[in-house]
Scaffold this active site. Structure first.
Site, PDB file in Angstrom:
ATOM      1  N   ASN A  13       0.190  -2.561  -4.463  1.00 51.96           N
ATOM      2  CA  ASN A  13      -0.607  -2.110  -5.157  1.00 51.96           C
ATOM      3  C   ASN A  13      -1.633  -3.546  -5.937  1.00 51.96           C
ATOM      4  O   ASN A  13      -0.740  -4.750  -6.215  1.00 51.96           O
ATOM      5  CB  ASN A  13       0.468  -1.530  -6.571  1.00 51.96           C
ATOM      6  CG  ASN A  13       0.303  -1.698  -7.926  1.00 51.96           C
ATOM      7  OD1 ASN A  13      -1.118  -1.007  -7.694  1.00 51.96           O
ATOM      8  ND2 ASN A  13       0.232  -1.662  -8.863  1.00 51.96           N
ATOM      9  N   TRP A  14      -2.511  -3.196  -5.877  1.00 46.45           N
ATOM     10  CA  TRP A  14      -3.402  -4.085  -5.814  1.00 46.45           C
ATOM     11  C   TRP A  14      -4.170  -3.687  -7.134  1.00 46.45           C
ATOM     12  O   TRP A  14      -4.693  -4.987  -7.757  1.00 46.45           O
ATOM     13  CB  TRP A  14      -4.668  -3.960  -4.566  1.00 46.45           C
ATOM     14  CG  TRP A  14      -4.811  -4.003  -2.692  1.00 46.45           C
ATOM     15  CD1 TRP A  14      -3.534  -5.071  -3.499  1.00 46.45           C
ATOM     16  CD2 TRP A  14      -5.291  -4.515  -2.629  1.00 46.45           C
ATOM     17  NE1 TRP A  14      -3.887  -5.232  -1.226  1.00 46.45           N
ATOM     18  CE2 TRP A  14      -4.863  -4.750  -1.535  1.00 46.45           C
ATOM     19  CE3 TRP A  14      -6.593  -3.196  -2.315  1.00 46.45           C
ATOM     20  CZ2 TRP A  14      -5.974  -4.609   0.062  1.00 46.45           C
ATOM     21  CZ3 TRP A  14      -7.584  -3.633  -0.967  1.00 46.45           C
ATOM     22  CH2 TRP A  14      -7.435  -4.360  -0.235  1.00 46.45           C
ATOM     23  N   LYS A  15      -3.596  -3.116  -7.934  1.00 44.18           N
ATOM     24  CA  LYS A  15      -3.761  -3.223  -9.752  1.00 44.18           C
ATOM     25  C   LYS A  15      -5.205  -3.297  -9.633  1.00 44.18           C
ATOM     26  O   LYS A  15      -6.300  -2.453  -8.491  1.00 44.18           O
ATOM     27  CB  LYS A  15      -3.015  -4.218 -10.217  1.00 44.18           C
ATOM     28  CG  LYS A  15      -1.758  -3.998  -9.761  1.00 44.18           C
ATOM     29  CD  LYS A  15      -1.010  -5.193 -10.890  1.00 44.18           C
ATOM     30  CE  LYS A  15       0.332  -4.488 -10.324  1.00 44.18           C
ATOM     31  NZ  LYS A  15       1.320  -5.564 -11.242  1.00 44.18           N
ATOM     32  N   HIS A  99       3.005   3.639 -13.667  1.00 44.70           N
ATOM     33  CA  HIS A  99       3.738   2.522 -13.293  1.00 44.70           C
ATOM     34  C   HIS A  99       3.314   2.151 -15.234  1.00 44.70           C
ATOM     35  O   HIS A  99       2.910   2.455 -16.126  1.00 44.70           O
ATOM     36  CB  HIS A  99       1.658   1.664 -12.612  1.00 44.70           C
ATOM     37  CG  HIS A  99       2.026   0.295 -12.326  1.00 44.70           C
ATOM     38  ND1 HIS A  99       2.191  -0.977 -13.375  1.00 44.70           N
ATOM     39  CD2 HIS A  99       2.664  -0.148 -11.384  1.00 44.70           C
ATOM     40  CE1 HIS A  99       2.685  -1.985 -13.044  1.00 44.70           C
ATOM     41  NE2 HIS A  99       3.160  -1.926 -11.635  1.00 44.70           N
ATOM     42  N   GLU A 101       1.710  -0.058 -16.561  1.00 49.07           N
ATOM     43  CA  GLU A 101       0.467  -0.909 -17.473  1.00 49.07           C
ATOM     44  C   GLU A 101      -0.043   0.179 -18.058  1.00 49.07           C
ATOM     45  O   GLU A 101      -0.573   0.111 -18.414  1.00 49.07           O
ATOM     46  CB  GLU A 101       0.016  -1.628 -16.046  1.00 49.07           C
ATOM     47  CG  GLU A 101       0.653  -3.439 -15.920  1.00 49.07           C
ATOM     48  CD  GLU A 101       0.490  -3.465 -14.470  1.00 49.07           C
ATOM     49  OE1 GLU A 101      -0.583  -2.831 -13.351  1.00 49.07           O
ATOM     50  OE2 GLU A 101       0.665  -4.657 -14.273  1.00 49.07           O
ATOM     51  N   GLU A 171      10.950  -1.170 -10.874  1.00 47.72           N
ATOM     52  CA  GLU A 171      10.119  -2.403 -11.615  1.00 47.72           C
ATOM     53  C   GLU A 171      10.499  -3.438 -13.044  1.00 47.72           C
ATOM     54  O   GLU A 171      10.051  -2.085 -14.148  1.00 47.72           O
ATOM     55  CB  GLU A 171       8.041  -1.656 -11.808  1.00 47.72           C
ATOM     56  CG  GLU A 171       7.904  -1.491 -10.471  1.00 47.72           C
ATOM     57  CD  GLU A 171       6.508  -2.307  -9.371  1.00 47.72           C
ATOM     58  OE1 GLU A 171       6.200  -2.605  -8.832  1.00 47.72           O
ATOM     59  OE2 GLU A 171       5.811  -1.425 -11.054  1.00 47.72           O
ATOM     60  N   GLY A 177       4.522  -9.821 -12.215  1.00 50.60           N
ATOM     61  CA  GLY A 177       3.484 -10.509 -12.447  1.00 50.60           C
ATOM     62  C   GLY A 177       3.326 -12.161 -13.180  1.00 50.60           C
ATOM     63  O   GLY A 177       2.417 -12.906 -13.856  1.00 50.60           O
ATOM     64  N   SER A 217       6.537  -9.413  -9.370  1.00 50.31           N
ATOM     65  CA  SER A 217       7.466 -10.704  -8.299  1.00 50.31           C
ATOM     66  C   SER A 217       8.497 -10.258  -7.118  1.00 50.31           C
ATOM     67  O   SER A 217       8.699 -11.572  -6.608  1.00 50.31           O
ATOM     68  CB  SER A 217       7.388 -11.413  -9.130  1.00 50.31           C
ATOM     69  OG  SER A 217       7.316 -11.764 -10.369  1.00 50.31           O
ATOM     70  N   GLY A 238       2.774  -6.096  -5.742  1.00 52.68           N
ATOM     71  CA  GLY A 238       1.507  -6.687  -6.608  1.00 52.68           C
ATOM     72  C   GLY A 238       0.596  -7.553  -5.790  1.00 52.68           C
ATOM     73  O   GLY A 238       0.053  -7.558  -4.921  1.00 52.68           O
ATOM     74  N   GLY A 239       1.061  -9.345  -6.524  1.00 48.48           N
ATOM     75  CA  GLY A 239       0.464 -10.578  -5.816  1.00 48.48           C
ATOM     76  C   GLY A 239       0.343 -10.398  -4.626  1.00 48.48           C
ATOM     77  O   GLY A 239      -0.596 -10.724  -3.949  1.00 48.48           O
TER      78      GLY A 239
HETATM   79  P1  13P Z   1       3.297  -8.044  -9.040  1.00 48.61           P
HETATM   80  O1  13P Z   1       4.681  -7.914  -7.400  1.00 48.61           O
HETATM   81  O2  13P Z   1       2.505  -9.084  -8.765  1.00 48.61           O
HETATM   82  O3  13P Z   1       4.724  -8.701  -9.829  1.00 48.61           O
HETATM   83  O4  13P Z   1       3.127  -6.953  -9.604  1.00 48.61           O
HETATM   84  C1  13P Z   1       4.438  -5.722  -9.128  1.00 48.61           C
HETATM   85  C2  13P Z   1       3.490  -4.399  -9.025  1.00 48.61           C
HETATM   86  O5  13P Z   1       3.559  -4.509 -10.677  1.00 48.61           O
HETATM   87  C3  13P Z   1       3.406  -3.660  -8.614  1.00 48.61           C
HETATM   88  O6  13P Z   1       3.471  -2.379  -8.786  1.00 48.61           O
END
Ligand code: 13P
Length: 257
Positions: A13-15, A99, A101, A171, A177, A217, A238-239
């Site tokens: 998930n590149w956000k 998500h 966010e 999640e 993050g 993470s 994500g990251g």
């Molecule tokens: P991180 O892997 O950066 O913690 O993000 C997780 C995430 O929100 C994937 O949707």
């Protein structure tokens, strides 16, 4: 993982990261190191303006393209929104729904998430439904009830047949993050509870076929341990999905015999 009954799926998930040019560069890097597909399916959800670029760049990479969001109406006066059919037409296979966010910054409720899940399923794509608790909720001991409610809300009116196309991503908000990961046991327990909720709604046979991911993470260091949990069938990353080597290391962890 339990490969006998369900698919293992590693998803990025590149956000709000990566321009179209950076997407092409990422694909070039991946071409050099992407392992052969073995046990797991791989996809990356990209910002909507990069979908067409990613679809082209990832084509020979065995990486499917996903979207990070969708609007549930079919078409019309909804300035700035993107419909499920628009995504489908760009060869999108997966769409993240709900998500944390989006719930946190854009006010998405379980009801809205449910409408999005239906829109994605009706268009023939696969929703990745995100659920998770805050640190406060965990500390007050209501994680199980909260997540069961989110799962039930998101799946309201979804038939057993369509549920087979849904992925659930657990999640924990406090692990996103932050570099903090749920322990494998904590994550495995919640994913087991999610499967139990699905079992109570759809029966055991359907429940065991549903892919449940962990997100928060996930990285090359903790992936193997998390994926060793019987109810964790992949990751939503994500990251670490922004860095080709790290993403490949996680794919390799999922591909291990
Ligand atoms: P991180 O892997 O950066 O913690 O993000 C997780 C995430 O929100 C994937 O949707």
């Amino acid at each position: 993982m339990n490969r006998r009954y369900r698919k293992t799926v590693i998803a990025g998930n590149w956000k709000m990261n990566m321009t179209a040019s950076e997407t092409k560069k990422f694909a070039e890097e991946m071409k050099k190191i992407m392992p052969r597909a073995k046990w797991c399916d791989t996809l990356i959800c990209v910002p909507s303006c990069n979908i067409a670029t990613a679809a082209k760049a990832f084509k020979d990479l065995r990486i499917a393209v996903g979207a990070e969001n969708v609007y549930y109406e079919e078409k019309g006066a909804y300035t700035g929104e993107v419909s499920a059919n628009m995504l489908k037409d760009l060869a999108v296979k997966y769409v993240i729904c709900g998500h944390s966010e989006r719930r946190q910054y854009f006010g998405e409720t379980d009801q809205i998430v449910n409408k999005k899940v239906h829109a994605v399923l009706d268009a023939g794509m696969n929703p990745i439904i995100c659920v998770g608790e805050t640190l406060d909720q965990r500390e007050t001991g209501i994680t199980g009830d909260w997540i069961a409610l989110q799962v039930k809300g998101a799946l309201y009116g979804v038939s057993a047949d369509k549920l087979r196309r849904c992925i659930i991503a657990y999640e924990p908000i406090w692990a996103i993050g932050t570099g903090k990961t749920a322990t494998a046991e904590q994550a495995g327990e919640v994913c087991g509870n999610i499967r139990a909720t699905i079992r109570s709604l759809y029966g055991a046979r359907v429940a065991r076929s549903v892919t449940i991911q962990y997100g928060g993470s996930m990285n090359p260091k903790n992936a193997a341990e998390l994926l060793a949990q019987p109810d964790i069938d992949g990751g939503l990353i994500g990251g670490a999905a922004l860095k080709p080597e790290q993403f490949v290391d996680i794919i390799n962890a999922a591909n291990q015999d």
